[in-house]
Enzyme design. Structure first.
Site, PDB file in Angstrom:
ATOM      1  N   GLY A 162       0.793  -1.218   0.000  1.00 26.50           N
ATOM      2  CA  GLY A 162       0.000   0.000   0.000  1.00 26.50           C
ATOM      3  C   GLY A 162       0.825   1.269   0.000  1.00 26.50           C
ATOM      4  O   GLY A 162       0.340   2.333   0.366  1.00 26.50           O
ATOM      5  N   ILE A 201      11.710   0.254 -12.170  1.00 30.16           N
ATOM      6  CA  ILE A 201      11.269   0.119 -13.564  1.00 30.16           C
ATOM      7  C   ILE A 201      10.428   1.340 -13.891  1.00 30.16           C
ATOM      8  O   ILE A 201       9.366   1.549 -13.302  1.00 30.16           O
ATOM      9  CB  ILE A 201      10.440  -1.168 -13.762  1.00 30.16           C
ATOM     10  CG1 ILE A 201      11.205  -2.399 -13.250  1.00 30.16           C
ATOM     11  CG2 ILE A 201      10.056  -1.324 -15.232  1.00 30.16           C
ATOM     12  CD1 ILE A 201      12.490  -2.682 -13.960  1.00 30.16           C
ATOM     13  N   ARG A 290      -5.891 -13.000  -1.056  1.00 30.74           N
ATOM     14  CA  ARG A 290      -7.242 -12.651  -0.605  1.00 30.74           C
ATOM     15  C   ARG A 290      -8.051 -12.180  -1.810  1.00 30.74           C
ATOM     16  O   ARG A 290      -7.545 -12.084  -2.927  1.00 30.74           O
ATOM     17  CB  ARG A 290      -7.168 -11.503   0.409  1.00 30.74           C
ATOM     18  CG  ARG A 290      -6.421 -10.284  -0.131  1.00 30.74           C
ATOM     19  CD  ARG A 290      -6.500  -9.089   0.775  1.00 30.74           C
ATOM     20  NE  ARG A 290      -5.551  -8.049   0.437  1.00 30.74           N
ATOM     21  CZ  ARG A 290      -5.678  -7.169  -0.538  1.00 30.74           C
ATOM     22  NH1 ARG A 290      -6.744  -7.203  -1.330  1.00 30.74           N
ATOM     23  NH2 ARG A 290      -4.763  -6.253  -0.773  1.00 30.74           N
ATOM     24  N   VAL A 293     -10.107  -5.659  -3.963  1.00 30.62           N
ATOM     25  CA  VAL A 293     -11.132  -4.627  -4.142  1.00 30.62           C
ATOM     26  C   VAL A 293     -11.671  -4.652  -5.567  1.00 30.62           C
ATOM     27  O   VAL A 293     -12.882  -4.542  -5.808  1.00 30.62           O
ATOM     28  CB  VAL A 293     -10.562  -3.231  -3.817  1.00 30.62           C
ATOM     29  CG1 VAL A 293     -11.588  -2.138  -4.108  1.00 30.62           C
ATOM     30  CG2 VAL A 293     -10.104  -3.160  -2.374  1.00 30.62           C
TER      31      VAL A 293
END
Length: 449
Positions: A162, A201, A290, A293
């Site tokens: 994040g 990159i 998981r 979103v």
């Protein structure tokens, strides 16, 4: 199949999971903090259990309270959604110790893949291309490692994501201070200040592959999602398929993912994230163990309900389809956050006085918000996801623009207009953009705020 499932989350993902459970005849038990009393997910569920006060650490992140809610209501399984405890191996073990099936990968795989350095090592052994970089290093080792990799480099937290604990370093004179700041931020965010180095990159695109795996070794890839439109490493808009991939690269990427899943023993839903270089080469960066979103864009182009498949796999059933899922058309997702762009994207909690969702063919709105909803200040600012589908990318963009214009939210500030600006820009329409999109366009102020 399960008879009753605990939904260990809140907000739009809790609503999404509860609806999926009801569609297949499974009872849903919601959990909530006192700040979420009366929230939509608590009213849609068959039963709701209060697990603590507003701070997440005392409610949604409180493992004993969440597990007790599942035990006392007679649940067979737990769906963690995303965020909170969804990638916490200790939570998985606590569920298993209390005879609750965790709807996701097992604790061992989750633990290994949650360590980004270990994940890169294992996937490198599986033949997946990796960004040149190191394992976790101490500050004293970083200089030699950076010189070997070649500047510019990226410092990254080994235990999280994040954008937390991440710094770009252009040259050796910046390394020490950047390393110390990144390590301190990682320690505060994840309880682990370990840092590793990667070659930067640039310009790069962020492309990810959705996967479903069963216990028999069956693997289904649902294509890729383009997630390069980001602000401070947080995704704003996602689309599928990526306008940057040709079919040869797409197939190679999905083949690598399927091979890696079998090698590491992956189970249930997951997402492999890659950086795409200007020359078309791609490099693995992390595995999110998981539900994501942005999973709805994959659902719309494949027709496969990812949450339903999670339930089936967790109940021991085999995937009905393996290999590469057929796909059709183009899907775009725009995240709507309760944030005020005019105040540097500060959170905008409050009461939603008016909420008018867009309607029409090819339009989906995943949300927990309705008129009168209270947006508390304690949690993530995401309040809705607008997802549209159409036959091709240009028509999907137009449909998304019309839907955003029709969407009306009053009482709180939102990021709706930011989404409109991005979708209407020539750079986005061209499909030739990178993760530096906001910094390199007329929307630079959005990226900097």
């Amino acid at each position: 199949m399960f008879s009753r499932v605990l939904v260990a989350n809140r907000g739009e993902v809790a609503v999404r999971v509860i609806r999926a459970l009801h569609e297949v005849g499974i009872e849903a038990v919601a959990v909530y903090s006192t700040a979420d009393a009366g929230a939509l997910h608590t009213r849609l569920a068959d039963r709701a259990v209060c697990i603590g006060p507003p701070p997440a650490a005392e409610s949604y992140l409180n493992i004993p309270s969440v597990v007790a809610a599942g035990e006392t209501t007679g649940c067979d399984a737990v769906h963690p959604g995303y965020g909170f405890l969804s990638e916490n191996p200790e939570f998985v073990r606590a569920c298993e110790d209390n005879d609750l099936v965790f709807i996701g990968p097992d604790a061992d795989v989750m633990s290994r893949m949650g360590d980004k350095v270990e994940a890169k090592r294992e996937l490198g052994e599986a033949g997946v291309p990796l960004v040149p970089g190191t394992e976790a290093v101490e500050l004293g080792e970083a200089g030699a490692s950076a010189a070997e990799i070649g500047y510019p480099i990226l410092l990254k937290a080994a235990a999280g994501g994040g954008g937390k604990g991440m710094r770009v370093v252009e040259g050796p004179d910046e390394l020490e201070s950047a390393f110390e700041r990144a390590s301190a931020e990682a320690l505060a965010a994840f309880g682990d200040g370990s840092i590793y180095l990667e070659k930067l990159i640039s310009p790069a695109r962020h492309v990810e592959v959705q996967v479903l795996c069963d216990a028999d070794g069956g693997v289904l890839t649902l294509g890729e999602r383009e997630c390069s439109i980001q602000r401070r490493h947080q995704k704003l808009i996602e689309e599928s398929p990526s306008p940057a991939l040709d079919e040869t690269t797409r197939e190679a990427m999905e083949t690598d993912v399927a091979r890696a899943c079998r090698r590491i023993g992956y189970l249930n839903a997951g997402t492999f994230e890659f950086l795409l270089a200007p020359d078309g080469a791609y490099y693995f960066i992390e595995l999110n163990a998981r539900l994501q979103v942005e999973h709805p864009v994959s659902e719309l182009v494949t027709g496969i309900d990812v949450v339903r498949e999670q339930l089936r796999v967790a109940a021991g059933e085999a995937l009905q389809l393996t290999g590469r899922a057929p796909r059709r058309g183009h899907a775009i997702e725009v995240r709507l956050n309760a944030e005020d762009p005019a105040r540097g994207f500060a959170p905008s909690p409050g009461v939603v006085e008016r909420f008018r969702p867009p309607l029409g063919p090819g339009i989906r709105l995943d949300t927990h918000v309705e008129e009168g909803s209270i947006i508390p200040p304690y949690y993530d600012s995401l309040i809705a996801k607008l997802i549209v589908w159409d036959e091709d990318r240009p028509t999907a963009i137009e449909r998304c623009l019309h839907a955003l214009r029709e969407l009306e939210v009053r009482g709180i500030a939102t990021t709706r207009d930011v989404g409109l600006e991005i979708l209407a820009s020539d750079e986005f329409r061209s499909g030739r953009y990178s993760t530096s999109f906001l910094e390199q366009t007329a929307l630079a102020a959005v990226g900097a705020a």
